[in-house]
Write an enzyme that holds these catalytic residues in place. Structure first.
Site, PDB file in Angstrom:
ATOM      1  N   SER A 119      11.557  39.370  63.074  1.00 12.11           N
ATOM      2  CA  SER A 119      12.169  38.119  62.612  1.00 12.11           C
ATOM      3  C   SER A 119      11.240  37.366  61.669  1.00 12.11           C
ATOM      4  O   SER A 119      10.020  37.349  61.858  1.00 12.11           O
ATOM      5  CB  SER A 119      12.481  37.227  63.817  1.00 12.11           C
ATOM      6  OG  SER A 119      12.859  35.933  63.400  1.00 12.11           O
ATOM      7  N   TYR A 143      15.469  35.413  55.562  1.00 10.02           N
ATOM      8  CA  TYR A 143      16.370  34.330  55.152  1.00 10.02           C
ATOM      9  C   TYR A 143      16.067  33.992  53.700  1.00 10.02           C
ATOM     10  O   TYR A 143      14.954  34.220  53.220  1.00 10.02           O
ATOM     11  CB  TYR A 143      16.151  33.065  55.997  1.00 10.02           C
ATOM     12  CG  TYR A 143      16.667  33.160  57.415  1.00 10.02           C
ATOM     13  CD1 TYR A 143      18.027  33.148  57.676  1.00 10.02           C
ATOM     14  CD2 TYR A 143      15.790  33.242  58.495  1.00 10.02           C
ATOM     15  CE1 TYR A 143      18.517  33.220  58.982  1.00 10.02           C
ATOM     16  CE2 TYR A 143      16.263  33.304  59.800  1.00 10.02           C
ATOM     17  CZ  TYR A 143      17.622  33.297  60.031  1.00 10.02           C
ATOM     18  OH  TYR A 143      18.099  33.362  61.313  1.00 10.02           O
ATOM     19  N   THR A 169      19.852  38.122  56.585  1.00 13.23           N
ATOM     20  CA  THR A 169      20.772  37.397  57.474  1.00 13.23           C
ATOM     21  C   THR A 169      21.597  36.430  56.635  1.00 13.23           C
ATOM     22  O   THR A 169      21.040  35.587  55.938  1.00 13.23           O
ATOM     23  CB  THR A 169      19.992  36.645  58.564  1.00 13.23           C
ATOM     24  OG1 THR A 169      19.275  37.602  59.348  1.00 13.23           O
ATOM     25  CG2 THR A 169      20.929  35.861  59.468  1.00 13.23           C
ATOM     26  N   LYS A 241      23.071  41.455  57.489  1.00 12.09           N
ATOM     27  CA  LYS A 241      23.353  41.141  58.898  1.00 12.09           C
ATOM     28  C   LYS A 241      24.204  39.879  58.979  1.00 12.09           C
ATOM     29  O   LYS A 241      23.817  38.834  58.449  1.00 12.09           O
ATOM     30  CB  LYS A 241      22.036  40.942  59.654  1.00 12.09           C
ATOM     31  CG  LYS A 241      22.201  40.500  61.107  1.00 12.09           C
ATOM     32  CD  LYS A 241      20.829  40.355  61.762  1.00 12.09           C
ATOM     33  CE  LYS A 241      20.926  39.882  63.190  1.00 12.09           C
ATOM     34  NZ  LYS A 241      21.236  38.445  63.299  1.00 12.09           N
ATOM     35  N   HIS A 265      25.471  36.644  65.258  1.00  7.87           N
ATOM     36  CA  HIS A 265      24.223  35.930  65.552  1.00  7.87           C
ATOM     37  C   HIS A 265      24.119  35.598  67.048  1.00  7.87           C
ATOM     38  O   HIS A 265      23.636  34.537  67.434  1.00  7.87           O
ATOM     39  CB  HIS A 265      24.143  34.642  64.719  1.00  7.87           C
ATOM     40  CG  HIS A 265      22.748  34.300  64.263  1.00  7.87           C
ATOM     41  ND1 HIS A 265      22.304  34.548  62.988  1.00  7.87           N
ATOM     42  CD2 HIS A 265      21.702  33.724  64.919  1.00  7.87           C
ATOM     43  CE1 HIS A 265      21.049  34.133  62.868  1.00  7.87           C
ATOM     44  NE2 HIS A 265      20.665  33.644  64.037  1.00  7.87           N
TER      45      HIS A 265
END
Length: 370
Positions: A119, A143, A169, A241, A265
Site C-alpha cells: 500500500s 493513488y 486504485t 483496482k 475497497h
C-alpha cells in the site's frame, strides 16, 4: 498453560483453525480505534457485509471419481508463477497491528511464494520492505495526488526497487464516510507515519489530516487520461483496482492496462454497490481473456477462492485477514493465514474434482436461491 484474561477470549497458543479464529483474536487484542479502523465499512456497511454474504449464495457442483490423488495449486499472475492463487491486497498501516508492520507481511508472502501488493499508506518504506524480503514478488498500489510529482516520484522509486506492477486504485476520488473512524477521531499515533512520504508534508502539518497525510491530497479530478499519463512515466504493467462494471472494464482494456482488480475497497467507499464477487462475472465476460481479472473483498475460506476462480478470476487478494494474522503473531501469523487458505483451497479443489487450477471453470458453480 496460558489462561485467557477474558472468558471466551482467544490466546496466542490456542489452535488457529480458520480465518475467523484470527479475526476473533485481533478483535480481542487490538485497541478499539485500531480494530474499528480495520473493520470499518462506509455508511451502513451494507456492501462490506454483502462481500461476505455473496460467497454464501454461491453453491459448488462437485464432480466425483476424478483421481485427485495429486493436486497442484500453482498459477501465474502477469506471467510470474505463484504457489497458489491468493495474494495480499493493499491495506494501510500494518504497524498498527504488529510492530514490524509491512516488513513482516512482506517476509510472510515471500516465504509462501505469492504476491504482495504494498500500500501507498504503508508504515514501512518501500525500501525497508524490499530489504526485508529481497526475493518477494511485489506490486505497488498507487493513488494519484493533486501534486503529480508526488505520484511520479514514488512510481520511479518502486520501479527502481524491482516492484513488478503498479496497482492504480481508482475508487477514491474522495474518502468514504466511515462512521466509527469519525466517532473515534481516528489518527495515526505519533510514533507512526506514512513512511513513503516521510518529510514530504512537514510544512503542512498544521492543517487537517486524513489517514496520516494532509486532507485534500488525493486528486478528485482523476480520469482515464491519467492512465495514459501513468503509462508515459513507467514501463511497469498497470492494473486498475476498483472496477465494478462491464462498461469500465471495457474502457480499461481500451486504455491498454494489463489487469483489473474487481473491488469495492472492502466496502469502505460507496455503500450500496455490489459485492465484488457479484460484479466479477460481467467483467470476465466483457474482458474475454484479453487481460487478467482478479478480485478482492470477502474471501475467508479456501472454497471462496475456488468460487472466485470458477467465476473467472485469475487470482484473489485478501485484505483484513492479513491484518488479523499480523495482530496474532506478525510474520508467523500472516504465514498461518495464507497456509490455512492454501490448505483449504487444495482440499476444496480435490473435493470438487479439480486436480489443478486449469480444471476450475464455470461449470463448478450454481447460484442458490437464498
Amino acid at each position: 498453560m496460558n489462561i485467557c484474561n477474558r472468558e471466551g477470549g482467544r490466546c496466542a497458543d490456542m489452535a488457529m483453525v480458520c480465518l475467523t479464529d484470527f479475526e476473533e483474536y485481533a478483535k480481542e487484542h487490538l485497541s478499539k480505534a485500531t480494530w474499528d479502523y480495520y473493520a470499518a465499512g462506509a455508511d451502513e456497511c451494507c456492501t462490506r457485509d454483502d462481500n461476505l454474504l455473496a460467497y454464501k449464495r454461491i453453491r459448488l457442483r462437485p464432480r466425483i471419481l476424478r483421481d485427485v490423488s495429486v493436486s497442484d495449486t500453482r498459477t501465474t499472475v502477469q506471467g510470474t508463477e505463484i504457489s497458489f492463487p491468493v495474494g495480499i491486497a493493499p491495506t494501510a498501516f500494518h504497524c498498527l497491528a504488529w510492530h514490524e508492520g509491512e516488513v513482516a507481511t512482506a517476509r510472510a508472502t515471500e516465504a509462501l511464494n505469492t504476491c504482495y501488493i504494498t500500500s501507498t499508506y504503508s508504515t514501512c518504506s518501500v525500501e525497508e520492505i524490499v530489504a526485508a524480503a529481497p526475493n518477494g514478488y511485489r506490486w505497488f498500489q498507487l493513488y494519484v495526488y493533486r501534486d503529480r510529482k508526488l505520484s511520479e516520484q514514488i512510481v520511479h522509486r518502486v520501479e527502481g526497487l524491482g516492484y513488478k506492477a503498479l496497482v492504480l486504485t481508482v475508487d477514491v476520488p474522495y474518502t468514504g464516510k466511515r462512521r466509527d473512524d469519525i466517532r473515534n477521531q481516528f489518527k495515526l499515533p505519533p510514533h507512526l507515519k506514512v513512511k513513503n512520504f516521510d518529510g514530504v508534508f512537514q510544512q503542512e502539518t498544521a492543517g487537517p489530516e486524513e489517514y496520516g497525510i494532509p486532507a485534500n491530497t488525493l486528486d478528485p479530478s482523476i480520469s482515464w487520461k491519467d492512465v495514459y499519463w501513468l503509462q508515459s512515466i513507467t514501463r511497469l504493467p498497470i492494473i486498475i483496482k476498483g472496477i465494478l462494471t462491464k462498461e469500465d472494464a471495457e474502457l480499461a482494456v481500451e486504455h491498454g492496462v494489463q489487469g483489473i482488480i474487481v473491488s469495492n475497497h472492502g466496502g469502505r467507499q460507496l455503500d450500496g454497490g455490489p459485492a465484488s464477487i457479484d460484479a466479477l462475472s460481467e467483467i470476465v465476460e466483457t474482458v474475454q481473456g484479453r487481460i487478467e481479472v482478479y478480485v478482492d473483498g470477502g474471501i475467508r475460506t479456501g472454497s471462496d477462492v475456488l468460487k472466485a476462480l470458477a467465476l473467472g478470476a485469475k487470482c484473489v487478494f485478501i485484505g483484513r485477514p492479513a491484518v488479523w494474522g499480523l495482530a496474532y503473531k506478525g510474520e508467523e501469523g500472516v504465514r498461518e493465514v495464507l497456509q490455512i487458505l492454501n490448505d483449504e483451497f487444495r482440499l476444496s479443489m480435490a473435493l470438487s474434482g479439480c486436480r489443478n487450477v486449469a480444471e476450475i471453470n464455470r461449470n463448478l458453480i450454481q447460484f442458490s436461491r437464498l
